[in-house]
Design a protein around this motif. Structure first.
Motif, PDB file in Angstrom:
ATOM      1  N   PHE A  66       0.810  -1.220   0.000  1.00 60.97           N
ATOM      2  CA  PHE A  66       0.000   0.000   0.000  1.00 60.97           C
ATOM      3  C   PHE A  66       0.846   1.275   0.000  1.00 60.97           C
ATOM      4  O   PHE A  66       0.309   2.369   0.133  1.00 60.97           O
ATOM      5  CB  PHE A  66      -0.970  -0.008   1.186  1.00 60.97           C
ATOM      6  CG  PHE A  66      -2.036  -1.057   1.049  1.00 60.97           C
ATOM      7  CD1 PHE A  66      -3.153  -0.831   0.266  1.00 60.97           C
ATOM      8  CD2 PHE A  66      -1.905  -2.280   1.683  1.00 60.97           C
ATOM      9  CE1 PHE A  66      -4.127  -1.800   0.113  1.00 60.97           C
ATOM     10  CE2 PHE A  66      -2.872  -3.260   1.547  1.00 60.97           C
ATOM     11  CZ  PHE A  66      -3.988  -3.016   0.754  1.00 60.97           C
ATOM     12  N   GLU A  67       2.150   1.124  -0.183  1.00 60.71           N
ATOM     13  CA  GLU A  67       3.024   2.302  -0.226  1.00 60.71           C
ATOM     14  C   GLU A  67       2.564   3.327  -1.263  1.00 60.71           C
ATOM     15  O   GLU A  67       2.518   4.529  -0.958  1.00 60.71           O
ATOM     16  CB  GLU A  67       4.469   1.890  -0.484  1.00 60.71           C
ATOM     17  CG  GLU A  67       5.410   3.071  -0.604  1.00 60.71           C
ATOM     18  CD  GLU A  67       6.805   2.680  -1.051  1.00 60.71           C
ATOM     19  OE1 GLU A  67       7.698   3.543  -0.966  1.00 60.71           O
ATOM     20  OE2 GLU A  67       7.021   1.527  -1.492  1.00 60.71           O
ATOM     21  N   PRO A  68       2.213   2.935  -2.494  1.00 60.88           N
ATOM     22  CA  PRO A  68       1.773   3.944  -3.470  1.00 60.88           C
ATOM     23  C   PRO A  68       0.554   4.741  -2.993  1.00 60.88           C
ATOM     24  O   PRO A  68       0.436   5.938  -3.275  1.00 60.88           O
ATOM     25  CB  PRO A  68       1.440   3.128  -4.719  1.00 60.88           C
ATOM     26  CG  PRO A  68       2.238   1.876  -4.575  1.00 60.88           C
ATOM     27  CD  PRO A  68       2.286   1.597  -3.098  1.00 60.88           C
ATOM     28  N   ILE A  69      -0.339   4.097  -2.271  1.00 61.82           N
ATOM     29  CA  ILE A  69      -1.525   4.771  -1.739  1.00 61.82           C
ATOM     30  C   ILE A  69      -1.104   5.777  -0.683  1.00 61.82           C
ATOM     31  O   ILE A  69      -1.575   6.918  -0.652  1.00 61.82           O
ATOM     32  CB  ILE A  69      -2.514   3.737  -1.159  1.00 61.82           C
ATOM     33  CG1 ILE A  69      -2.923   2.723  -2.220  1.00 61.82           C
ATOM     34  CG2 ILE A  69      -3.700   4.418  -0.514  1.00 61.82           C
ATOM     35  CD1 ILE A  69      -3.402   3.297  -3.523  1.00 61.82           C
ATOM     36  N   PHE A  70      -0.199   5.358   0.191  1.00 62.88           N
ATOM     37  CA  PHE A  70       0.298   6.262   1.222  1.00 62.88           C
ATOM     38  C   PHE A  70       0.941   7.493   0.594  1.00 62.88           C
ATOM     39  O   PHE A  70       0.744   8.620   1.066  1.00 62.88           O
ATOM     40  CB  PHE A  70       1.307   5.535   2.128  1.00 62.88           C
ATOM     41  CG  PHE A  70       1.938   6.438   3.137  1.00 62.88           C
ATOM     42  CD1 PHE A  70       1.213   6.906   4.215  1.00 62.88           C
ATOM     43  CD2 PHE A  70       3.260   6.846   2.991  1.00 62.88           C
ATOM     44  CE1 PHE A  70       1.795   7.758   5.150  1.00 62.88           C
ATOM     45  CE2 PHE A  70       3.845   7.690   3.914  1.00 62.88           C
ATOM     46  CZ  PHE A  70       3.116   8.152   5.006  1.00 62.88           C
ATOM     47  N   PRO A 126       1.380   1.898   7.212  1.00 57.49           N
ATOM     48  CA  PRO A 126       0.044   1.291   7.154  1.00 57.49           C
ATOM     49  C   PRO A 126      -0.873   1.755   8.288  1.00 57.49           C
ATOM     50  O   PRO A 126      -2.081   1.881   8.114  1.00 57.49           O
ATOM     51  CB  PRO A 126       0.318  -0.207   7.231  1.00 57.49           C
ATOM     52  CG  PRO A 126       1.690  -0.351   6.639  1.00 57.49           C
ATOM     53  CD  PRO A 126       2.424   0.870   7.147  1.00 57.49           C
ATOM     54  N   PHE A 127      -0.288   2.031   9.449  1.00 53.78           N
ATOM     55  CA  PHE A 127      -1.100   2.481  10.586  1.00 53.78           C
ATOM     56  C   PHE A 127      -1.451   3.960  10.449  1.00 53.78           C
ATOM     57  O   PHE A 127      -2.478   4.405  10.961  1.00 53.78           O
ATOM     58  CB  PHE A 127      -0.396   2.158  11.899  1.00 53.78           C
ATOM     59  CG  PHE A 127      -0.223   0.667  12.053  1.00 53.78           C
ATOM     60  CD1 PHE A 127      -1.292  -0.121  12.468  1.00 53.78           C
ATOM     61  CD2 PHE A 127       0.966   0.051  11.729  1.00 53.78           C
ATOM     62  CE1 PHE A 127      -1.166  -1.499  12.566  1.00 53.78           C
ATOM     63  CE2 PHE A 127       1.106  -1.327  11.821  1.00 53.78           C
ATOM     64  CZ  PHE A 127       0.038  -2.103  12.241  1.00 53.78           C
ATOM     65  N   ASN A 128      -0.626   4.720   9.732  1.00 54.66           N
ATOM     66  CA  ASN A 128      -1.016   6.086   9.383  1.00 54.66           C
ATOM     67  C   ASN A 128      -2.225   6.040   8.452  1.00 54.66           C
ATOM     68  O   ASN A 128      -3.127   6.872   8.557  1.00 54.66           O
ATOM     69  CB  ASN A 128       0.129   6.834   8.701  1.00 54.66           C
ATOM     70  CG  ASN A 128       1.274   7.136   9.636  1.00 54.66           C
ATOM     71  OD1 ASN A 128       1.088   7.233  10.833  1.00 54.66           O
ATOM     72  ND2 ASN A 128       2.459   7.275   9.099  1.00 54.66           N
ATOM     73  N   LEU A 129      -2.236   5.080   7.538  1.00 54.56           N
ATOM     74  CA  LEU A 129      -3.362   4.928   6.622  1.00 54.56           C
ATOM     75  C   LEU A 129      -4.617   4.420   7.334  1.00 54.56           C
ATOM     76  O   LEU A 129      -5.710   4.939   7.108  1.00 54.56           O
ATOM     77  CB  LEU A 129      -3.020   3.951   5.495  1.00 54.56           C
ATOM     78  CG  LEU A 129      -2.146   4.467   4.363  1.00 54.56           C
ATOM     79  CD1 LEU A 129      -1.778   3.332   3.421  1.00 54.56           C
ATOM     80  CD2 LEU A 129      -2.849   5.576   3.600  1.00 54.56           C
ATOM     81  N   SER A 130      -4.457   3.411   8.170  1.00 52.82           N
ATOM     82  CA  SER A 130      -5.633   2.771   8.771  1.00 52.82           C
ATOM     83  C   SER A 130      -6.200   3.561   9.942  1.00 52.82           C
ATOM     84  O   SER A 130      -7.369   3.424  10.265  1.00 52.82           O
ATOM     85  CB  SER A 130      -5.292   1.353   9.235  1.00 52.82           C
ATOM     86  OG  SER A 130      -4.516   1.361  10.419  1.00 52.82           O
ATOM     87  N   GLY A 131      -5.344   4.343  10.606  1.00 57.92           N
ATOM     88  CA  GLY A 131      -5.798   5.091  11.778  1.00 57.92           C
ATOM     89  C   GLY A 131      -5.761   4.288  13.065  1.00 57.92           C
ATOM     90  O   GLY A 131      -6.192   4.769  14.112  1.00 57.92           O
TER      91      GLY A 131
END
Length: 170
Positions: A50-54, A160-165
Motif C-alpha cells: 500500500f506504499e503507493p496509496i500512502f 500502514p497504521f497512518n493509513l488505517s488510523g
C-alpha cells in the motif's frame, strides 16, 4: 501484565528483508513476552504493497499544505521535500479517490488482525538508520542487498497504521 494477551508477531509486512540484528532483537523481545505468558502467533500480512496509496496522501497533502509557500523559501527547502511537493501536485482527483478506497481496504485488513490479536508486534524499521544524506527517492540496501524503496523496505511497519488510523507504538 501480558499473560493471556494474543500477540500477532509481524516480522515482515510484505518487505523481503530485515537486518539480522534488528530481527534478532525483535525476536528476543517477542520470546520474552511469550515467556511472560503472552500467546504469540507469527503473521504475514502484505501491508507494504500500500506504499503507493500512502504516497498519494503524503505527497498530495504536502502539496496542498505547503506547495504555495515553496517559492518563498527557495533553495532553503530540502530537495526531497521539494520533490515530494512537486509529485503531490501531480496527483489527480481520480488518484485521490482511488487512494481513499484503498485506505478503506487497509483499514479493514488491519481491523481484521485486531479481531484475532490484542496487540500487533513488529520492528519499527527493517534496518539501522540510513545515512543522513540518503536520497529518499532512491532504493535502500539491507545487508548489502538491494531491498527496495525507503518506505516499502525500510519503514513498511509504520505507514500502514497512518493509513488505517489504528494505534501504534514504537
Amino acid at each position: 501484565e501480558v499473560r493471556g494477551l494474543r500477540l500477532g508477531w509481524m516480522p515482515r509486512v510484505g518487505n523481503r528483508l530485515v537486518d539480522g540484528e534488528t530481527r534478532a532483537a525483535c525476536e528476543a523481545a517477542v520470546r520474552h513476552l511469550e515467556g511472560q505468558g503472552a500467546r504469540v502467533e507469527t503473521v504475514e500480512e502484505d501491508l507494504a504493497a500500500f506504499e503507493p496509496i500512502f504516497l498519494v496522501f503524503l505527497q498530495g497533502g504536502l502539496a496542498a499544505r505547503i506547495g504555495s509557500h515553496m517559492a518563498k523559501f527557495g533553495d532553503r527547502v530540502a530537495k526531497s521535500l521539494r520533490e515530494s511537493v512537486e509529485r503531490g501536485a501531480g496527483w489527480s482527483a481520480v488518484d485521490w479517490g482511488h487512494a481513499l478506497g484503498q485506505r478503506t481496504v487497509v483499514f479493514r485488513r488491519v481491523q481484521a488482525l485486531f479481531r484475532r490479536f490484542d496487540v500487533l508486534v513488529s520492528p519499527t524499521l527493517s534496518r539501522p538508520a540510513l545515512a543522513a544524506d540518503h536520497d529518499p527517492f532512491q532504493p535502500i540496501t539491507i545487508g548489502g542487498e538491494a531491498a527496495g524503496s525507503i518506505r516499502g523496505a525500510w519503514s513498511p511497519y509504520t505507514f500502514p497504521f497512518n493509513l488505517s488510523g489504528h494505534p501504534a507504538v514504537s
